[in-house]
Each structure stands twice: as C-alpha cells, then as structure tokens.
Design a protein around this motif. Structure first.
Motif, PDB file in Angstrom:
ATOM      1  N   SER A 124      -8.464   5.023  -1.609  1.00 46.10           N
ATOM      2  CA  SER A 124      -8.390   6.395  -2.104  1.00 46.10           C
ATOM      3  C   SER A 124      -7.040   6.607  -2.786  1.00 46.10           C
ATOM      4  CB  SER A 124      -8.549   7.371  -0.933  1.00 46.10           C
ATOM      5  OG  SER A 124      -7.517   7.164   0.022  1.00 46.10           O
ATOM      6  N   ASP A 125      -6.833   7.817  -3.313  1.00 43.77           N
ATOM      7  CA  ASP A 125      -5.526   8.122  -3.884  1.00 43.77           C
ATOM      8  C   ASP A 125      -5.182   9.577  -3.592  1.00 43.77           C
ATOM      9  OD1 ASP A 125      -6.906   9.659  -5.772  1.00 43.77           O
ATOM     10  OD2 ASP A 125      -6.822   8.112  -7.320  1.00 43.77           O
ATOM     11  N   SER A 126      -4.222  10.131  -4.323  1.00 45.85           N
ATOM     12  CA  SER A 126      -3.742  11.485  -4.038  1.00 45.85           C
ATOM     13  C   SER A 126      -4.792  12.549  -4.329  1.00 45.85           C
ATOM     14  CB  SER A 126      -2.470  11.765  -4.841  1.00 45.85           C
ATOM     15  OG  SER A 126      -2.622  11.377  -6.182  1.00 45.85           O
ATOM     16  N   ALA A 127      -5.821  12.245  -5.136  1.00 40.22           N
ATOM     17  CA  ALA A 127      -6.858  13.239  -5.427  1.00 40.22           C
ATOM     18  C   ALA A 127      -7.624  13.612  -4.163  1.00 40.22           C
ATOM     19  CB  ALA A 127      -7.811  12.717  -6.496  1.00 40.22           C
ATOM     20  N   GLU A 128      -7.996  12.615  -3.362  1.00 43.29           N
ATOM     21  CA  GLU A 128      -8.703  12.901  -2.114  1.00 43.29           C
ATOM     22  C   GLU A 128      -7.840  13.766  -1.193  1.00 43.29           C
ATOM     23  OE1 GLU A 128     -10.880   9.294  -3.609  1.00 43.29           O
ATOM     24  OE2 GLU A 128      -8.779   9.931  -3.543  1.00 43.29           O
ATOM     25  N   MET A 129      -6.561  13.426  -1.083  1.00 39.42           N
ATOM     26  CA  MET A 129      -5.666  14.195  -0.229  1.00 39.42           C
ATOM     27  C   MET A 129      -5.574  15.645  -0.693  1.00 39.42           C
ATOM     28  SD  MET A 129      -1.555  13.747   0.492  1.00 39.42           S
ATOM     29  CE  MET A 129      -1.666  11.962   0.442  1.00 39.42           C
ATOM     30  N   PHE A 130      -5.436  15.831  -2.001  1.00 39.80           N
ATOM     31  CA  PHE A 130      -5.273  17.179  -2.538  1.00 39.80           C
ATOM     32  C   PHE A 130      -6.534  18.013  -2.322  1.00 39.80           C
ATOM     33  CE2 PHE A 130      -5.502  20.275  -6.028  1.00 39.80           C
ATOM     34  CZ  PHE A 130      -4.316  20.955  -5.814  1.00 39.80           C
ATOM     35  N   VAL A 131      -7.704  17.455  -2.595  1.00 38.34           N
ATOM     36  CA  VAL A 131      -8.949  18.215  -2.452  1.00 38.34           C
ATOM     37  C   VAL A 131      -9.225  18.520  -0.986  1.00 38.34           C
ATOM     38  CG1 VAL A 131     -11.449  18.143  -2.805  1.00 38.34           C
ATOM     39  CG2 VAL A 131      -9.916  17.326  -4.602  1.00 38.34           C
ATOM     40  N   PHE A 132      -9.014  17.551  -0.105  1.00 36.25           N
ATOM     41  CA  PHE A 132      -9.228  17.773   1.327  1.00 36.25           C
ATOM     42  C   PHE A 132      -8.317  18.886   1.843  1.00 36.25           C
ATOM     43  CE2 PHE A 132      -8.017  17.029   5.741  1.00 36.25           C
ATOM     44  CZ  PHE A 132      -9.235  16.880   6.368  1.00 36.25           C
ATOM     45  N   LEU A 133      -7.031  18.822   1.520  1.00 32.87           N
ATOM     46  CA  LEU A 133      -6.087  19.830   2.003  1.00 32.87           C
ATOM     47  C   LEU A 133      -6.342  21.187   1.366  1.00 32.87           C
ATOM     48  CD1 LEU A 133      -2.792  17.750   2.165  1.00 32.87           C
ATOM     49  CD2 LEU A 133      -4.215  18.525   4.069  1.00 32.87           C
ATOM     50  N   SER A 134      -6.890  21.193   0.165  1.00 35.75           N
ATOM     51  CA  SER A 134      -7.264  22.467  -0.451  1.00 35.75           C
ATOM     52  C   SER A 134      -8.378  23.136   0.351  1.00 35.75           C
ATOM     53  CB  SER A 134      -7.712  22.248  -1.901  1.00 35.75           C
ATOM     54  OG  SER A 134      -6.634  21.787  -2.690  1.00 35.75           O
ATOM     55  N   GLY A 135      -9.362  22.351   0.767  1.00 40.35           N
ATOM     56  CA  GLY A 135     -10.418  22.897   1.612  1.00 40.35           C
ATOM     57  C   GLY A 135      -9.869  23.390   2.938  1.00 40.35           C
ATOM     58  N   PHE A 136      -8.956  22.640   3.524  1.00 34.68           N
ATOM     59  CA  PHE A 136      -8.333  23.042   4.783  1.00 34.68           C
ATOM     60  C   PHE A 136      -7.613  24.379   4.614  1.00 34.68           C
ATOM     61  CE2 PHE A 136      -5.579  23.049   8.402  1.00 34.68           C
ATOM     62  CZ  PHE A 136      -6.150  22.217   9.349  1.00 34.68           C
ATOM     63  N   SER A 137      -6.845  24.501   3.530  1.00 34.06           N
ATOM     64  CA  SER A 137      -6.081  25.729   3.280  1.00 34.06           C
ATOM     65  C   SER A 137      -6.986  26.920   3.023  1.00 34.06           C
ATOM     66  CB  SER A 137      -5.138  25.519   2.091  1.00 34.06           C
ATOM     67  OG  SER A 137      -4.208  24.486   2.355  1.00 34.06           O
TER      68      SER A 137
ATOM     69  N   ARG B 132     -13.843   4.824  -0.569  1.00 34.31           N
ATOM     70  CA  ARG B 132     -12.753   5.788  -0.751  1.00 34.31           C
ATOM     71  C   ARG B 132     -12.729   6.798   0.399  1.00 34.31           C
ATOM     72  NH1 ARG B 132     -10.768   5.431  -6.051  1.00 34.31           N
ATOM     73  NH2 ARG B 132      -9.572   7.341  -5.668  1.00 34.31           N
ATOM     74  N   ILE B 133     -13.918   7.260   0.810  1.00 32.66           N
ATOM     75  CA  ILE B 133     -13.993   8.236   1.891  1.00 32.66           C
ATOM     76  C   ILE B 133     -13.455   7.639   3.192  1.00 32.66           C
ATOM     77  CG2 ILE B 133     -15.539   9.641   3.297  1.00 32.66           C
ATOM     78  CD1 ILE B 133     -17.400   9.792   0.860  1.00 32.66           C
ATOM     79  N   LEU B 134     -13.943   6.444   3.549  1.00 28.03           N
ATOM     80  CA  LEU B 134     -13.523   5.823   4.799  1.00 28.03           C
ATOM     81  C   LEU B 134     -12.036   5.491   4.778  1.00 28.03           C
ATOM     82  CD1 LEU B 134     -16.581   3.468   5.490  1.00 28.03           C
ATOM     83  CD2 LEU B 134     -16.049   5.657   6.563  1.00 28.03           C
ATOM     84  N   SER B 135     -11.545   5.014   3.645  1.00 28.68           N
ATOM     85  CA  SER B 135     -10.115   4.690   3.529  1.00 28.68           C
ATOM     86  C   SER B 135      -9.264   5.933   3.706  1.00 28.68           C
ATOM     87  CB  SER B 135      -9.835   4.043   2.175  1.00 28.68           C
ATOM     88  OG  SER B 135      -8.448   3.804   1.998  1.00 28.68           O
ATOM     89  N   PHE B 136      -9.679   7.035   3.067  1.00 32.10           N
ATOM     90  CA  PHE B 136      -8.909   8.272   3.188  1.00 32.10           C
ATOM     91  C   PHE B 136      -8.914   8.791   4.624  1.00 32.10           C
ATOM     92  CE2 PHE B 136      -8.997  12.887   3.537  1.00 32.10           C
ATOM     93  CZ  PHE B 136      -7.712  13.176   3.116  1.00 32.10           C
ATOM     94  N   LEU B 137     -10.084   8.820   5.255  1.00 32.82           N
ATOM     95  CA  LEU B 137     -10.167   9.343   6.611  1.00 32.82           C
ATOM     96  C   LEU B 137      -9.327   8.517   7.579  1.00 32.82           C
ATOM     97  CD1 LEU B 137     -13.968  10.256   6.839  1.00 32.82           C
ATOM     98  CD2 LEU B 137     -12.025  11.805   6.528  1.00 32.82           C
ATOM     99  N   ALA B 138      -9.354   7.195   7.421  1.00 29.39           N
ATOM    100  CA  ALA B 138      -8.552   6.337   8.294  1.00 29.39           C
ATOM    101  C   ALA B 138      -7.058   6.583   8.076  1.00 29.39           C
ATOM    102  CB  ALA B 138      -8.884   4.865   8.039  1.00 29.39           C
TER     103      ALA B 138
ATOM    104  N   ALA C  40      -5.655   9.241   6.769  1.00 32.03           N
ATOM    105  CA  ALA C  40      -5.306  10.611   7.153  1.00 32.03           C
ATOM    106  C   ALA C  40      -5.146  10.721   8.665  1.00 32.03           C
ATOM    107  CB  ALA C  40      -6.373  11.581   6.655  1.00 32.03           C
ATOM    108  N   TYR C  41      -6.064  10.119   9.418  1.00 37.22           N
ATOM    109  CA  TYR C  41      -5.966  10.199  10.879  1.00 37.22           C
ATOM    110  C   TYR C  41      -4.729   9.467  11.375  1.00 37.22           C
ATOM    111  CZ  TYR C  41      -7.591  10.581  15.699  1.00 37.22           C
ATOM    112  OH  TYR C  41      -7.689  10.887  17.038  1.00 37.22           O
ATOM    113  N   ALA C  42      -4.459   8.297  10.792  1.00 41.29           N
ATOM    114  CA  ALA C  42      -3.276   7.540  11.205  1.00 41.29           C
ATOM    115  C   ALA C  42      -1.998   8.304  10.882  1.00 41.29           C
ATOM    116  CB  ALA C  42      -3.265   6.171  10.520  1.00 41.29           C
TER     117      ALA C  42
END
Length: 380
Positions: free
Chosen positions: A41-54, A271-277, A279-281
C-alpha cells in the motif's frame, strides 16, 4: 467538532500528506522513504482510511443522537467545498503547466508525469465539461473527486455504523466484491477509461475507517500480542519483497507482482492486507506517543488538521517540484541535495501556512491545548 478530534489521527494524516507531496514529484530521492517502498500500500490508503475515521469522530455523535438531518446537511456542504476545491486546484494546475509549457522549453501539458492526458483541456468546451463532471482528472490531482463522492455517501455509512459497525463493513465488502467481480467503475470522458481511484473499490478503505472509529467509540480496538506480532511480521516480509530484499534480490518484487492482487486503481487485496497489517503494527508501536508534545508531532498534526488546505497547497508545490526537477534533470543538475532542499522548503511553506490558519482561528493568549492522543489500547 474540535472536541472530537484526536491529535494522533491528525498526526498520521499529516504524515500521509507529506508523503503524498514527495511521491507526486517523480524521481525525488526522498520518495525512497515513503510507505510505497516498504509496503504494497502507500500513503493514499492511509489518508482515505484516516479520513473515514475523522468523519465518524466529527459527525457520528450527531447520528447517534438523532440529529441525522443536521449531520447530513453538514456532510453535503463539506462535499460541496471539496468539489469547489477540486475545480480550483485543477484550474490552477492547468494554468501552471500551461505557463511552463509556453515560457520554457519543457512541455508540461503533454507530459504524462506532469499533467497526464491534458490534451482535452485544450478544447475549451470539452475540457470544461470533463472538469465540471469530474470525468477528466489530472494525474496526481485525482484523489479529490474520489473524496467528493465518499463525503456525499458518508451519511449512509454513518447511518449503518451507529447501529452496528459490522453492518457497514458487510455492506462495504459486498460493494467491493461486486465491483471487483464485474469490473464496474465510473466512466471518464472524453477519454474511455474508468476513474483512476475506482470509488466502488476505494469506498472500502473509507468505510473501514468509519467502522474502526465506531468500534473505538464503543470499546476500543483491543490489543492482542499474537496479532500484533503477526502484523509486524507480515509488514517486515512485505518490506523485504517490495525493496527487493533491500537491493540484494533484484526482480523479487516484479516476480511477486505476477501472483498478487496489487492494483492501486482497484484497491487490490494485497494492498488492503498490507495496509491493515502495517496500521495495526504502527498503532500499537507508540510512535505517536513518543513524538507527542514535540515539534515534529505538532508539525504533522497541523498538516493533518488542515488536510484540505495542506493537500491543495502541497499539490501545487509538487507541480512546481515536477517542473523544477525536469529542468534540473535535462541540464544534468538534478542531485539528491536539490531534491531534499526543495521538499524541505515546501514543507516549511506548508508549516507557515497552517500556523497562520491556526493563529487566525485561535483567540489571543489562549493556552495551547495538550495533545489529545488515543489511549494505547484504542488501536488508533
């Protein structure tokens, strides 16, 4: 809304925005330090996920309190502002690329890495129609149309999340699976490709952020030592693959790519599994807590808190960086030092901009609030 902000969420979103700025300058040496070089994954996944969180932190409470109409109106106004930002940013980018093209020897309008298929804009009516309909998007500027649609559909996501986050996840996974199975995507015009960020696929990342925030509000995301170890192990293995074993196994990532669902446009499963792993770590690593209260933390927190302004200004700065690096490269003057100096200068400008915004919004002599971090067991 401010009382519902979590500073560690803004911190990580600021990190994602800084990485996006660097990655949007192809060839910049600092790109080697961004997530795409050690994860699928890259910074796009992080940004979209955190946008949903916010979004859940800001509006979920209103849905839970029976003020869904008020929250929906606010979300749709937000979508309208994002749409306006998309139009303004696209026009500004076109003007900049046009000026560079007409006043220098470098054709940024036709450069794939600079503007990306800008020719239709040279036909005013065609270009205007594509711009207004969000069906013709500039390379490196195309995440805002996705964000507009996500914000417009956020009321439905919040409606499901406040009742049971699992319902939201099940519905989101069903839409994602159907999109991947059928290949459905929103069309582009006047071109005949689909959106680069397929919204039917990428909604899963946004919905995951919404659901995670809802779970955190209820009981927190539990810490599991075995799961944390597994997430860290997966992240390390992925980093070895993506980096070609840190340069010792050339071609490793290309070979792995033949077997992995890694497509960015369709939000591939790898990409999904890589991001989730990752992010959790990272969430339970204590990184945000370690930086809390320091200048680095405050810098990234400001970028993340004013995400739309940071993205728009950073995108224009990255366009300047593209033109500058092209000129330096053509003349044999591109160096790692020049790359670092430009990125450093761009980040200082963003810091000055976000500081100015906060000074304008903060009453005189009000004490600086202590950073609000998610508890260590929250998984944020």
């Amino acid at each position: 809304m401010q009382k519902d902000r979590i500073d560690s969420v803004d911190f990580w979103r600021g990190v994602a925005l800084a990485a996006i700025l660097v990655n949007h300058i192809p060839g910049n040496v600092l790109g080697a330090l961004t997530p795409r070089n050690f994860a699928f994954s890259d910074s796009a996944e992080m940004f979209v996920f955190l946008s949903g969180f916010s979004v859940y932190l800001a509006y979920g409470g209103r849905f839970a309190a029976g003020r869904a109409g008020e929250a929906t109106a606010a979300l749709l106004r937000r979508a309208g502002r994002l749409y306006g930002a998309h139009l303004a940013l696209s026009v500004a980018a076109l003007l900049f690329f046009g000026l560079v093209t007409f006043f220098t020897p470098y054709d940024m309008l036709m450069a794939e890495e600079g503007g990306g298929r800008i020719e239709p804009y040279l036909d005013t009516l065609t270009g205007l129609g594509g711009l207004l309909a969000m069906t013709h998007q500039l390379a490196f500027f195309n995440i805002l149309p996705l964000y507009v649609l996500l914000m417009a559909t956020a009321p439905l996501m919040l409606f499901l999340a406040v009742r049971d986050p699992r319902r939201l996840l099940l519905a989101s996974v069903a839409v994602y699976a159907a999109a991947r199975a059928t290949g459905v995507n929103l069309p582009t015009w006047p071109g005949h490709n689909g959106w680069y960020f397929n919204p039917f696929a990428w909604q899963l990342m946004f919905a995951s952020g919404v659901a995670c925030a809802a779970l955190w509000r209820e009981r927190g995301v539990p810490y599991s030592a075995p799961l944390h170890g597994l997430a860290a192990g997966v992240s390390i293995v992925v980093a070895v693959v993506v980096s070609n074993a840190f340069g010792f196994a050339p071609g490793l990532v290309d070979e792995a790519g033949r077997y992995l669902d890694w497509d960015k446009s369709q939000l591939g499963g790898a990409r999904i599994l890589s991001f989730l792993a990752l992010a959790y770590a990272a969430a339970f690593s204590g990184v945000a807590e370690w930086f809390a209260g320091g200048r680095v933390f405050d810098f990234f927190r400001r970028l993340g808190r004013h995400a739309l302004t940071t993205f728009c200004a950073g995108s224009l700065l990255s366009a300047v960086g593209q033109a500058l690096r092209l000129a330096l490269d053509v003349n044999g003057l591109a160096t790692p030092l020049a790359d670092a100096l430009f990125v450093g200068g761009a980040l200082l400008l963003l810091d000055a901009l976000t500081r100015r915004i906060e000074r304008a919004r903060t009453p005189a002599r009000s004490p600086a609030p202590r950073p609000r971090l998610a508890p260590a067991t929250s998984g944020v």
